[in-house]
Each structure stands twice: as C-alpha cells, then as structure tokens.
Design an enzyme around this catalytic site. Structure first.
Site, mmCIF file in Angstrom:
data_model
loop_
_atom_site.group_PDB
_atom_site.id
_atom_site.type_symbol
_atom_site.label_atom_id
_atom_site.label_comp_id
_atom_site.label_asym_id
_atom_site.label_seq_id
_atom_site.Cartn_x
_atom_site.Cartn_y
_atom_site.Cartn_z
ATOM 1 N N ASN A 15 0.849 -1.194 0.000
ATOM 2 C CA ASN A 15 0.000 0.000 0.000
ATOM 3 C C ASN A 15 0.888 1.248 0.000
ATOM 4 O OD1 ASN A 15 -1.412 2.266 1.114
ATOM 5 N ND2 ASN A 15 -3.051 0.894 1.736
ATOM 6 N N ASP A 17 -0.134 4.473 -0.010
ATOM 7 C CA ASP A 17 -0.829 5.690 0.432
ATOM 8 C C ASP A 17 0.093 6.682 1.150
ATOM 9 O OD1 ASP A 17 -3.194 4.599 -0.460
ATOM 10 O OD2 ASP A 17 -3.965 4.106 1.534
ATOM 11 N N HIS A 18 0.982 6.136 1.991
ATOM 12 C CA HIS A 18 1.720 7.055 2.858
ATOM 13 C C HIS A 18 2.951 7.667 2.194
ATOM 14 C CE1 HIS A 18 -1.258 6.624 5.798
ATOM 15 N NE2 HIS A 18 -1.149 5.312 5.777
ATOM 16 N N ARG A 26 3.898 18.772 1.770
ATOM 17 C CA ARG A 26 4.443 19.977 1.170
ATOM 18 C C ARG A 26 3.671 20.430 -0.073
ATOM 19 N NH1 ARG A 26 9.614 21.775 2.778
ATOM 20 N NH2 ARG A 26 9.498 21.645 5.027
ATOM 21 N N HIS A 51 -5.666 3.693 -1.578
ATOM 22 C CA HIS A 51 -6.988 4.074 -1.078
ATOM 23 C C HIS A 51 -7.252 5.530 -1.458
ATOM 24 C CE1 HIS A 51 -9.736 4.473 2.767
ATOM 25 N NE2 HIS A 51 -10.365 4.784 1.650
ATOM 26 N N ARG A 53 -9.293 8.301 -0.815
ATOM 27 C CA ARG A 53 -10.288 8.711 0.194
ATOM 28 C C ARG A 53 -11.129 9.846 -0.343
ATOM 29 N NH1 ARG A 53 -8.834 6.568 5.642
ATOM 30 N NH2 ARG A 53 -10.641 7.728 6.363
ATOM 31 N N ARG A 57 -6.893 12.765 1.086
ATOM 32 C CA ARG A 57 -5.809 13.175 1.994
ATOM 33 C C ARG A 57 -4.467 12.533 1.651
ATOM 34 N NH1 ARG A 57 -7.526 10.155 7.542
ATOM 35 N NH2 ARG A 57 -9.454 11.215 7.105
ATOM 36 N N HIS A 58 -4.491 11.405 0.946
ATOM 37 C CA HIS A 58 -3.196 10.876 0.480
ATOM 38 C C HIS A 58 -3.203 10.714 -1.042
ATOM 39 C CE1 HIS A 58 -5.318 7.245 1.767
ATOM 40 N NE2 HIS A 58 -5.022 7.418 3.026
ATOM 41 N N GLU A 78 -8.683 0.629 -3.126
ATOM 42 C CA GLU A 78 -9.510 0.704 -1.913
ATOM 43 C C GLU A 78 -10.422 1.905 -2.019
ATOM 44 O OE1 GLU A 78 -7.502 0.888 1.791
ATOM 45 O OE2 GLU A 78 -6.337 -0.903 1.383
ATOM 46 N N THR A 108 -7.086 6.698 10.329
ATOM 47 C CA THR A 108 -6.930 5.598 9.385
ATOM 48 C C THR A 108 -8.212 4.785 9.420
ATOM 49 O OG1 THR A 108 -5.556 3.684 8.794
ATOM 50 C CG2 THR A 108 -5.802 4.130 11.142
ATOM 51 N N THR A 109 -8.298 3.738 8.597
ATOM 52 C CA THR A 109 -9.532 2.943 8.546
ATOM 53 C C THR A 109 -9.649 2.151 9.839
ATOM 54 O OG1 THR A 109 -9.095 2.795 6.192
ATOM 55 C CG2 THR A 109 -10.867 1.417 7.041
ATOM 56 N N GLU A 159 -11.245 -9.209 3.219
ATOM 57 C CA GLU A 159 -9.973 -8.858 3.850
ATOM 58 C C GLU A 159 -10.262 -8.658 5.328
ATOM 59 O OE1 GLU A 159 -7.263 -6.292 1.859
ATOM 60 O OE2 GLU A 159 -6.455 -5.497 3.743
ATOM 61 N N HIS A 202 -3.783 -4.431 7.835
ATOM 62 C CA HIS A 202 -3.898 -3.214 8.643
ATOM 63 C C HIS A 202 -3.005 -3.309 9.875
ATOM 64 C CE1 HIS A 202 -5.320 0.527 10.334
ATOM 65 N NE2 HIS A 202 -5.867 0.762 9.152
ATOM 66 N N GLY A 203 -2.028 -2.407 9.889
ATOM 67 C CA GLY A 203 -1.152 -2.276 11.046
ATOM 68 C C GLY A 203 -0.054 -3.329 11.141
ATOM 69 N N GLY A 224 1.141 -1.355 4.343
ATOM 70 C CA GLY A 224 1.585 -0.064 3.840
ATOM 71 C C GLY A 224 2.378 0.762 4.825
ATOM 72 N N HIS A 225 1.718 1.237 5.867
ATOM 73 C CA HIS A 225 2.311 2.249 6.737
ATOM 74 C C HIS A 225 3.675 1.821 7.277
ATOM 75 C CE1 HIS A 225 2.798 4.512 10.558
ATOM 76 N NE2 HIS A 225 2.399 5.512 9.786
HETATM 77 N N1 PXP Z 1 -5.910 -3.121 4.073
HETATM 78 C C1 PXP Z 1 -6.867 -2.170 4.119
HETATM 79 C C2 PXP Z 1 -8.241 -2.538 3.673
HETATM 80 C C3 PXP Z 1 -6.574 -0.852 4.533
HETATM 81 O O1 PXP Z 1 -7.541 0.081 4.562
HETATM 82 C C4 PXP Z 1 -5.241 -0.538 4.870
HETATM 83 C C5 PXP Z 1 -4.896 0.868 5.250
HETATM 84 O O2 PXP Z 1 -5.135 1.714 4.199
HETATM 85 C C6 PXP Z 1 -4.281 -1.553 4.798
HETATM 86 C C7 PXP Z 1 -4.644 -2.842 4.432
HETATM 87 C C8 PXP Z 1 -2.849 -1.299 5.119
HETATM 88 O O3 PXP Z 1 -2.719 -0.926 6.444
HETATM 89 P P1 PXP Z 1 -1.328 -0.367 6.960
HETATM 90 O O4 PXP Z 1 -1.043 0.873 6.176
HETATM 91 O O5 PXP Z 1 -1.578 -0.115 8.396
HETATM 92 O O6 PXP Z 1 -0.310 -1.436 6.714
#
Ligand code: PXP
Length: 252
Positions: A15, A17-18, A26, A51, A53, A57-58, A78, A108-109, A159, A202-203, A224-225
């Site tokens: 992912n 996004d970040h 910036r 994702h 949104r 935001r990202h 997403e 976050t979600t 998921e 997630h996480g 991702g993060h």
């Molecule tokens: N899966 C889904 C459905 C998510 O919404 C996210 C966060 O955008 C992730 C996975 C990835 O989560 P993380 O960025 O915490 O690894």
C-alpha cells in the site's frame, strides 16, 4: 490475482498511500507514489494497493490514473461504497476493489465495514463492479456475521482487519493480542470454508506479520504504513524484501 491454492505462496500487496501522505505534507510532486509503486513491483510486490479517500488526503485521482495506466502487477483500489468511487472504479477497471468504511474524522480505517446491516445496498453497489470483471473484496472485522453477509452479497474476497491484533501487540496487551489472533485464525478458516478468498491487513509490522502469514487460508496481505516508515531507514526495496522473507518463513 487469481484464486490461489490452499497453501500457496502468500501474496504481498504494498500500500503506497503514505508515500502520498509525505508528498502532500508539502503540496508538491515528491515523493511520487507511482515511483514507489514501480520500485515495490521491482522489489517483488505481488500487487499495489491504494486508497482514494473522499477527502483525497493521500493518493489523488491523478495517482490512481497513473497506477491504473502504468502498473504491471494488479492494482487493488480501496474505496468507500459511494457513487463517486464506483464511477472511478468503473472508469479505471482495476484488478480488484476493496470496499472499506470511511469516516472523515478518523486517522486511518479504524474498523471493518458493517456489511450485515447494509446488505441490500451493498449487494446492489458491488453488482456493476462484478459485472465489469473487477474482483470485489470487502474489508471486515473477523466476525462470522460480517463474513456470512459478505458471502451473501456475492463478494469474491474478504480482507480481515488485523488492526486490533496489531494494536494489542504494540500496547503490550498480550492476552488480548492472543485472543484477537485466535479470532482471526478461526474466521480465516470459516471464510475459506464458505468459498471466499481470504486476505488480511492493517497495522502489520515485522513483529506481527508471521502469525497471520502462517494461516493457510490467507492468500494475500496488504501492508503499507510500516513498510513506508521502515523505508526511511533502510529503503523501500529492503523493507519489502524483509517483509517478504518473514512471510515466506512463516509459510514454511
Ligand atoms: N488493508 C486495508 C483494507 C486498509 O484500509 C489498509 C490501510 O489503508 C491496509 C490494508 C494497510 O494498512 P497499513 O497501512 O496499516 O499497513
């Protein structure tokens, strides 16, 4: 991302996004999420997740356009279950969409989608996506009621949200962590028994990925993060390689 066998190689969806979060801090063009996606592909990512949104935001519409156009690995788009996002998905026809809940005020979600109480609307919502050949995944808590509802509305994939498990680990609440892990284990098996493809995410971090990767029913992790954060210290390629190594070791 086709249906995998029961204990196949676990896919890693990266992912990005970040990368966009840092760029947007910036307001310019760098770092470019598309460049990160290409690098992730080269480092062995099996797919790219992004994702879009409602508040952008990202990642932005332009990022999604670039990803849909340029990626060689599947794009997992997403999105919230809104008409605007449905139209964007139908325009780009990504390999997969993952329907997620979205609240403007959240960082976050935070939780899974409430499918059971919104079944009719969601069944109608995903029908055109399925008809367009897009694989539909639903991001839900590891909860039998939600899994059954996702199955009834015709989703191909669920998921499972690993956030509560990862939070409990990070906060040292190890009994809670183990209970969450057991719930995820049982619900992965349950979803698989209904014929759903099972993903998780997630996480997840180096510390939390292996017990989830060891579940034989899980065929894809979306991360991702942590990978983007770790990339600050070791580079994106190295962070992806290490995650891949841990996933493969857990699978063995
Ligand atoms: N899966 C889904 C459905 C998510 O919404 C996210 C966060 O955008 C992730 C996975 C990835 O989560 P993380 O960025 O915490 O690894």
């Amino acid at each position: 991302m086709s249906d995998a066998g029961f204990v196949g190689r676990l896919r890693l969806g990266v992912n990005i996004d970040h990368v966009a979060t840092v760029r947007n801090a910036r307001g310019g063009a760098v770092p470019d999420p598309l460049r990160a996606a290409r690098l992730a592909e080269a480092a062995g990512a099996d797919g790219i997740t992004a994702h879009l949104r409602e508040d952008r935001r990202h990642v932005t519409d332009t990022d999604i356009e670039g990803l849909a156009r340029d990626l060689t690995v599947p794009l997992n788009f997403e999105m919230a279950a809104t008409e605007e996002m449905q139209a964007i998905a139908l325009r780009h026809r990504p390999h997969a969409v993952c329907i997620v809940p979205e609240k403007r005020e959240e960082r976050t979600t935070e939780g899974g989608l409430e499918v059971a109480q919104d079944e009719n609307r969601l069944a109608h919502f995903i029908a055109p996506l399925r008809d367009a050949g897009i694989r539909v995944s639903i991001f839900i808590a590891a909860d039998a009621r939600q899994i059954e509802a996702a199955h009834r509305i015709g989703a191909a994939v669920v998921e499972l949200h690993t956030g509560a498990y990862c939070d409990a680990h990070a906060e040292g609440r190890f009994d809670d962590r183990d209970a969450e892990l057991e719930r995820l284990r049982k619900m992965s098996a349950f979803a698989h028994s209904l014929g759903l493809e099972v993903h998780a995410g997630h996480g997840l971090t180096y510390d939390t990925v292996q017990p989830i990767a060891a579940f034989p029913e899980v065929v894809e992790l979306n991360i991702g993060h942590f990978l983007v954060g770790e990339a600050i210290f070791v580079g994106l390629e190295a962070s992806i390689h290490e995650m891949r190594r841990l996933m493969d070791a857990a699978r063995d």
